[in-house]
Scaffold this active site. Structure first.
Site, PDB file in Angstrom:
ATOM      1  N   GLU A 263       9.673  -1.273  -0.730  1.00 44.53           N
ATOM      2  CA  GLU A 263       8.440  -2.026  -0.964  1.00 44.53           C
ATOM      3  C   GLU A 263       7.877  -1.666  -2.338  1.00 44.53           C
ATOM      4  OE1 GLU A 263       5.666  -1.457   2.249  1.00 44.53           O
ATOM      5  OE2 GLU A 263       7.027  -2.255   3.758  1.00 44.53           O
ATOM      6  N   HIS A 282       3.528  -6.404   4.075  1.00 48.07           N
ATOM      7  CA  HIS A 282       2.882  -5.216   4.652  1.00 48.07           C
ATOM      8  C   HIS A 282       1.371  -5.418   4.797  1.00 48.07           C
ATOM      9  CE1 HIS A 282       3.623  -0.626   5.151  1.00 48.07           C
ATOM     10  NE2 HIS A 282       2.601  -1.017   5.915  1.00 48.07           N
TER      11      HIS A 282
END
Length: 307
Positions: A263, A282
């Protein structure tokens, strides 16, 4: 006291901290490694979200720090053992974003099972794909399988039961006769039984050695035909390549993935062409309301600890 906040926090909560302490609030500092290390040296408390890696050089820079506060619940970006060895207290915002995550699970489960919400462009263009989109499934009567039944899992179970779902759960970190199962009206099963029975599988486990790759090609292949998988836990729990292959092959009915092994997620061709797939960055636990709750809970804890 000197408080360093290097990712975004609710402004009113920041102002509460400013009333009693020196606060450096720079939400973009997480992307400036040299600047973060420099400013960390002055901090008595460090406030992070999930992107700041509190380990290695950053941990070494926190020479006078007493507290690391996490605007969220997952602690895999923080070397908790190393913090404790240095006398640093780690404070997560336990429970403050649970409702946001639970609502995300129920909302995406409904979207994936119904399967008819991507027709706007087609209908607006004068097409009428009614027959093709009339095979959607209802949530009521389906079985939700929770992998992990902590605070978020329990709240997800409560919402699911209110929608008429049956709920089963497996939690390797909890005894099979733990009171939480009876209190939640959830049946405890082993993981193999859960993946076979559940129409919706929702993951709520930390990323540790025992959960890394937990849903690999083999376990995905044992899931109920047409089932959907929702991961709001941590990237790395699901084998992303295997999941993409299962979706393209028609073995699964859909997936909603909010967390990834890397990420921010880089360009990932394997996701292209996957049917009934929702990818989000997220944000399952991040809403306007949850940000306020998380931020003010952490502000409360910091004001108490630094008094």
């Amino acid at each position: 006291m000197h408080i360093l906040i290097c990712e975004f926090m609710d402004e009113q909560a920041v102002d509460r901290l400013r009333a009693s302490h020196t606060v450096v609030y720079e939400p973009g500092l997480v992307d400036d490694a040299p600047g973060l290390l420099q400013k960390a040296a002055l901090a008595d408390a460090l406030v992070v979200r999930n992107r700041t890696q509190v380990r290695g050089a950053l941990l070494d820079a926190l020479g006078r720090c007493r507290i690391v506060a996490r605007l969220g619940v997952g602690l895999d970006n923080i070397d908790v053992a190393a913090c404790e060895a240095r006398g640093l207290v780690v404070i997560p915002a336990t429970g403050a974003n649970a409702l946001s995550v639970a609502e995300y699970v129920i909302a995406t489960a409904m979207l994936l099972l119904r399967g008819g919400y991507a027709s706007t462009a087609s209908v607006a263009a004068g097409h009428w794909p009614r027959a093709a989109l009339s095979q959607g499934r209802e949530l009521a009567g389906k079985t939700l399988g929770l992998v992990g039944i902590g605070h978020i899992g329990q709240l997800t179970a409560r919402l699911a039961k209110a929608m008429g779902m049956q709920v089963i759960a497996h939690d390797a970190f909890m005894a099979a006769d733990a009171p939480v199962y009876g209190q939640s009206g959830v049946r405890c099963v082993d993981l193999d039984e859960l993946v076979v029975l559940a129409d919706v599988v929702s993951l709520h486990v930390p990323l540790v050695d025992s959960t890394r790759g937990l849903f690999d090609a083999s376990r995905l292949g044992r899931m109920k035909s047409g089932a959907v998988l929702i991961n709001t836990a941590r990237g790395g729990v699901v084998d992303e390549l295997a999941l993409a292959a299962a979706l393209k092959g028609g073995a699964l009915g859909g997936a909603a993935i909010d967390v990834f092994e890397t990420e921010p997620l880089p360009a990932s061709p394997h996701w292209q062409g996957c049917p009934n797939l929702v990818l989000t960055p997220h944000i399952a636990g991040v809403t306007s309301e949850s940000n306020e709750r998380v931020s003010h809970l952490i502000a409360d804890q910091l004001l108490k600890a630094l008094a």
